[in-house]
Design a protein around this motif. Structure first.
Motif, PDB file in Angstrom:
ATOM      1  N   VAL A  35       0.838  -1.201   0.000  1.00 29.45           N
ATOM      2  CA  VAL A  35       0.000   0.000   0.000  1.00 29.45           C
ATOM      3  C   VAL A  35       0.871   1.249   0.000  1.00 29.45           C
ATOM      4  O   VAL A  35       0.661   2.186  -0.783  1.00 29.45           O
ATOM      5  CB  VAL A  35      -0.949   0.003   1.222  1.00 29.45           C
ATOM      6  N   MET A  36       1.854   1.289   0.872  1.00 28.81           N
ATOM      7  CA  MET A  36       2.711   2.472   0.966  1.00 28.81           C
ATOM      8  C   MET A  36       3.555   2.669  -0.286  1.00 28.81           C
ATOM      9  O   MET A  36       3.801   3.803  -0.713  1.00 28.81           O
ATOM     10  CB  MET A  36       3.598   2.361   2.203  1.00 28.81           C
ATOM     11  N   ALA A  37       3.976   1.576  -0.898  1.00 26.00           N
ATOM     12  CA  ALA A  37       4.774   1.700  -2.124  1.00 26.00           C
ATOM     13  C   ALA A  37       3.961   2.314  -3.257  1.00 26.00           C
ATOM     14  O   ALA A  37       4.484   3.113  -4.038  1.00 26.00           O
ATOM     15  CB  ALA A  37       5.298   0.324  -2.535  1.00 26.00           C
ATOM     16  N   HIS A  38       2.695   1.962  -3.352  1.00 25.69           N
ATOM     17  CA  HIS A  38       1.853   2.484  -4.431  1.00 25.69           C
ATOM     18  C   HIS A  38       1.244   3.845  -4.094  1.00 25.69           C
ATOM     19  O   HIS A  38       1.028   4.666  -4.983  1.00 25.69           O
ATOM     20  CB  HIS A  38       0.745   1.480  -4.764  1.00 25.69           C
ATOM     21  N   LEU A  39       0.948   4.068  -2.814  1.00 25.06           N
ATOM     22  CA  LEU A  39       0.394   5.361  -2.416  1.00 25.06           C
ATOM     23  C   LEU A  39       1.474   6.439  -2.426  1.00 25.06           C
ATOM     24  O   LEU A  39       1.210   7.597  -2.760  1.00 25.06           O
ATOM     25  CB  LEU A  39      -0.226   5.242  -1.028  1.00 25.06           C
ATOM     26  N   ALA A  40       2.688   6.059  -2.036  1.00 23.73           N
ATOM     27  CA  ALA A  40       3.871   6.928  -2.081  1.00 23.73           C
ATOM     28  C   ALA A  40       3.630   8.310  -1.479  1.00 23.73           C
ATOM     29  O   ALA A  40       3.849   9.337  -2.127  1.00 23.73           O
ATOM     30  CB  ALA A  40       4.360   7.068  -3.525  1.00 23.73           C
ATOM     31  N   PRO A  41       3.187   8.388  -0.223  1.00 22.68           N
ATOM     32  CA  PRO A  41       2.933   9.703   0.390  1.00 22.68           C
ATOM     33  C   PRO A  41       4.239  10.449   0.658  1.00 22.68           C
ATOM     34  O   PRO A  41       5.269   9.842   0.961  1.00 22.68           O
ATOM     35  CB  PRO A  41       2.234   9.340   1.704  1.00 22.68           C
ATOM     36  N   ARG A  42       4.177  11.775   0.549  1.00 28.67           N
ATOM     37  CA  ARG A  42       5.352  12.622   0.763  1.00 28.67           C
ATOM     38  C   ARG A  42       5.004  13.762   1.704  1.00 28.67           C
ATOM     39  O   ARG A  42       3.829  14.158   1.795  1.00 28.67           O
ATOM     40  CB  ARG A  42       5.860  13.171  -0.571  1.00 28.67           C
ATOM     41  N   PRO A  43       5.990  14.304   2.400  1.00 29.91           N
ATOM     42  CA  PRO A  43       5.722  15.439   3.299  1.00 29.91           C
ATOM     43  C   PRO A  43       5.013  16.572   2.565  1.00 29.91           C
ATOM     44  O   PRO A  43       5.352  16.901   1.422  1.00 29.91           O
ATOM     45  CB  PRO A  43       7.124  15.855   3.750  1.00 29.91           C
ATOM     46  N   GLY A  44       4.021  17.130   3.211  1.00 36.81           N
ATOM     47  CA  GLY A  44       3.269  18.232   2.623  1.00 36.81           C
ATOM     48  C   GLY A  44       2.037  17.802   1.855  1.00 36.81           C
ATOM     49  O   GLY A  44       1.169  18.633   1.585  1.00 36.81           O
ATOM     50  N   GLU A  45       1.947  16.525   1.499  1.00 34.88           N
ATOM     51  CA  GLU A  45       0.770  16.043   0.782  1.00 34.88           C
ATOM     52  C   GLU A  45      -0.377  15.770   1.758  1.00 34.88           C
ATOM     53  O   GLU A  45      -0.180  15.664   2.967  1.00 34.88           O
ATOM     54  CB  GLU A  45       1.092  14.759   0.004  1.00 34.88           C
ATOM     55  N   VAL A  46      -1.586  15.628   1.190  1.00 41.61           N
ATOM     56  CA  VAL A  46      -2.770  15.254   1.967  1.00 41.61           C
ATOM     57  C   VAL A  46      -3.372  14.000   1.342  1.00 41.61           C
ATOM     58  O   VAL A  46      -3.644  13.965   0.142  1.00 41.61           O
ATOM     59  CB  VAL A  46      -3.823  16.381   1.980  1.00 41.61           C
ATOM     60  N   HIS A  47      -3.539  12.967   2.154  1.00 38.70           N
ATOM     61  CA  HIS A  47      -4.115  11.715   1.689  1.00 38.70           C
ATOM     62  C   HIS A  47      -5.385  11.407   2.471  1.00 38.70           C
ATOM     63  O   HIS A  47      -5.527  11.838   3.620  1.00 38.70           O
ATOM     64  CB  HIS A  47      -3.108  10.573   1.853  1.00 38.70           C
ATOM     65  N   LEU A  48      -6.274  10.652   1.850  1.00 40.73           N
ATOM     66  CA  LEU A  48      -7.510  10.251   2.507  1.00 40.73           C
ATOM     67  C   LEU A  48      -7.502   8.747   2.730  1.00 40.73           C
ATOM     68  O   LEU A  48      -7.319   7.975   1.787  1.00 40.73           O
ATOM     69  CB  LEU A  48      -8.728  10.654   1.682  1.00 40.73           C
ATOM     70  N   ASP A  49      -7.674   8.353   3.987  1.00 36.39           N
ATOM     71  CA  ASP A  49      -7.845   6.950   4.352  1.00 36.39           C
ATOM     72  C   ASP A  49      -9.340   6.742   4.546  1.00 36.39           C
ATOM     73  O   ASP A  49      -9.907   7.157   5.549  1.00 36.39           O
ATOM     74  CB  ASP A  49      -7.068   6.653   5.640  1.00 36.39           C
ATOM     75  N   GLY A  50      -9.981   6.127   3.567  1.00 29.99           N
ATOM     76  CA  GLY A  50     -11.436   6.005   3.589  1.00 29.99           C
ATOM     77  C   GLY A  50     -11.962   4.927   4.508  1.00 29.99           C
ATOM     78  O   GLY A  50     -13.168   4.845   4.735  1.00 29.99           O
ATOM     79  N   THR A  51     -11.071   4.072   5.016  1.00 33.03           N
ATOM     80  CA  THR A  51     -11.470   2.986   5.918  1.00 33.03           C
ATOM     81  C   THR A  51     -10.490   2.976   7.085  1.00 33.03           C
ATOM     82  O   THR A  51      -9.635   2.109   7.192  1.00 33.03           O
ATOM     83  CB  THR A  51     -11.472   1.639   5.173  1.00 33.03           C
ATOM     84  N   PHE A  52     -10.628   3.947   7.974  1.00 28.16           N
ATOM     85  CA  PHE A  52      -9.657   4.201   9.036  1.00 28.16           C
ATOM     86  C   PHE A  52      -9.454   2.992   9.948  1.00 28.16           C
ATOM     87  O   PHE A  52      -8.320   2.593  10.217  1.00 28.16           O
ATOM     88  CB  PHE A  52     -10.123   5.415   9.851  1.00 28.16           C
ATOM     89  N   GLY A  53     -10.541   2.382  10.435  1.00 28.24           N
ATOM     90  CA  GLY A  53     -10.425   1.201  11.278  1.00 28.24           C
ATOM     91  C   GLY A  53      -9.573   1.448  12.503  1.00 28.24           C
ATOM     92  O   GLY A  53      -9.812   2.354  13.299  1.00 28.24           O
ATOM     93  N   ALA A  54      -8.515   0.641  12.658  1.00 30.18           N
ATOM     94  CA  ALA A  54      -7.581   0.795  13.775  1.00 30.18           C
ATOM     95  C   ALA A  54      -6.426   1.731  13.442  1.00 30.18           C
ATOM     96  O   ALA A  54      -5.503   1.882  14.237  1.00 30.18           O
ATOM     97  CB  ALA A  54      -7.046  -0.565  14.205  1.00 30.18           C
ATOM     98  N   GLY A  55      -6.491   2.337  12.255  1.00 29.21           N
ATOM     99  CA  GLY A  55      -5.516   3.365  11.915  1.00 29.21           C
ATOM    100  C   GLY A  55      -4.190   2.878  11.370  1.00 29.21           C
ATOM    101  O   GLY A  55      -3.212   3.638  11.336  1.00 29.21           O
ATOM    102  N   GLY A  56      -4.117   1.647  10.898  1.00 27.04           N
ATOM    103  CA  GLY A  56      -2.852   1.109  10.403  1.00 27.04           C
ATOM    104  C   GLY A  56      -2.263   1.883   9.242  1.00 27.04           C
ATOM    105  O   GLY A  56      -1.083   2.272   9.263  1.00 27.04           O
ATOM    106  N   TYR A  57      -3.054   2.120   8.201  1.00 26.11           N
ATOM    107  CA  TYR A  57      -2.551   2.872   7.051  1.00 26.11           C
ATOM    108  C   TYR A  57      -2.318   4.337   7.420  1.00 26.11           C
ATOM    109  O   TYR A  57      -1.340   4.958   6.992  1.00 26.11           O
ATOM    110  CB  TYR A  57      -3.528   2.789   5.876  1.00 26.11           C
ATOM    111  N   THR A  58      -3.227   4.896   8.213  1.00 26.33           N
ATOM    112  CA  THR A  58      -3.098   6.296   8.605  1.00 26.33           C
ATOM    113  C   THR A  58      -1.795   6.541   9.352  1.00 26.33           C
ATOM    114  O   THR A  58      -1.098   7.537   9.117  1.00 26.33           O
ATOM    115  CB  THR A  58      -4.298   6.722   9.471  1.00 26.33           C
TER     116      THR A  58
END
Length: 356
Positions: free
Chosen positions: A36-59
């Motif tokens: 997930v992180m390899a394909h999402l590739a978040p960078r400082p300053g960006e804003v991402h949406l986690d649509g299924t927060f759950g226990a917050g693993g991806y967030t």
């Protein structure tokens, strides 16, 4: 995406080890986090949406990269549990209680028009499965509920009040249960004596109709029935179709969409959506020339479905059926969603007999 699966895993593990307050919660193992992180590739300053927060693993992982997160979950208990994480994020995490099918509205409610990434982990979170009182799992005896947000009819309402052919249709369409007819008939006979209230009552009925699993690798006979009722009660497939359209509407040019699904019904919808949105031309023949198609709104960055590695499935059984699909947004305008074309099934009973 470049690099081997081992390279991706090592990079993700290293990044999370240095994530400080956003290090992984040892009680929760998010599925395919490295991929997930390899394909999402978040960078400082960006804003991402986690649509299924759950226990917050991806967030947590996204926050650890330096990006900000808008986290959505329809389960109020998940939002309450995420408040400590929001405090640690010091303004970089916005928690939203709501449906991910409305993620475009949630983004705009924060004052933004676009985001740089959207990640969706479809289905029920492990913590929901593990809470007997939520009624999602036949592993624990609890109220036959299954509602993610607590609103609308429960699973007990469906099995106690729906017509036999409607129950059979739900089990066949959403659970692909081959014995949907016999199970529906048995439900109607049993509820005439006393209504269903507990998960164990329904699980026992499924065992009585189908017989117990004879081999260790065989699924529990209630698996497909529980899946079907959960999907129906929460409108999960319609919600997924709406979420894909909403993500298309709010992703900035170059923004990344990553979706992790867990069964064929979900994956089929995601696959059809991305195939349609990345298509550059329609097929033709000498008798029927190519027809014009809208400009692609996505470019596929994962060719086909990405599946978890053996190391993950060995320690995280929930990952065994997971499939990840990912794409990058173009500048083309978003289009309207056609749920029927995406393969969202219609559970309405059809004329004729239920499946025997």
């Amino acid at each position: 995406m470049s690099g081997s699966r081992n390279d991706i895993t090592e990079t993700a593990v290293s990044a999370q080890a240095d994530a400080g307050p956003f290090a992984p919660d040892p009680r929760h193992r998010p599925v395919m986090l490295a991929e997930v992180m390899a394909h999402l590739a978040p960078r400082p300053g960006e804003v991402h949406l986690d649509g299924t927060f759950g226990a917050g693993g991806y967030t947590r992982a996204i926050l650890g990269s330096g990006a900000s997160v808008i986290a959505v979950d329809r389960d109020p208990s998940a939002i309450r549990a995420g408040r400590a994480l929001a405090e640690a994020a010091e303004g970089r995490l916005t928690l939203v209680e709501g449906r991910f099918g409305d993620l475009d509205a949630h983004v705009r409610a924060t004052g933004r028009d676009t985001v740089d990434g959207v990640v969706l982990d479809i289905g029920v979170s492990s913590m929901q499965f593990d809470e007997a009182e939520r009624g999602f799992s036949f592993r624990f005896d609890g109220p036959l509920d299954m509602r993610m947000g607590g609103e609308g009819p429960s699973a007990a309402d469906i099995v106690n009040g729906a017509e036999e052919n409607e129950i059979a249709r739900i089990l066949w369409v959403y659970g692909e249960e081959r014995k949907s007819g016999p199970i529906a008939r048995a439900i109607v006979r049993r509820r005439a004596e006393r209504p269903f209230e507990r998960t164990r009552e329904l699980a026992d009925l499924c065992e009585a109709v189908l017989g117990r699993a004879k081999k260790p690798h065989e699924i529990h006979p209630a698996t497909r029935t529980f899946q079907a009722l959960r999907i129906h009660v929460n409108g999960e497939l319609d919600e997924l179709a709406r979420a894909l359209g909403a993500a298309e509407a709010v992703l900035a040019e170059g923004g990344r969409l990553v979706v992790v699904s867990f069964h064929s019904l979900e994956d089929r919808i995601v696959k059809r959506f991305l195939a349609d949105r990345s298509r550059e031309r329609a097929g033709g023949s000498r008798h029927a020339p190519e027809t014009a198609v809208p400009e692609p709104t996505f470019v596929l960055v994962a060719k086909g479905a990405v599946e978890p590695g053996e190391a993950e499935t060995a320690v995280n059984p929930r990952a065994r059926s997971a499939k990840l699909r990912a794409a990058r947004r173009t500048a083309a305008p978003a289009r309207a969603i056609d749920a029927e074309a995406l393969g969202v099934p219609d559970p309405a009973p059809r004329r004729g007999r239920a499946r025997a």
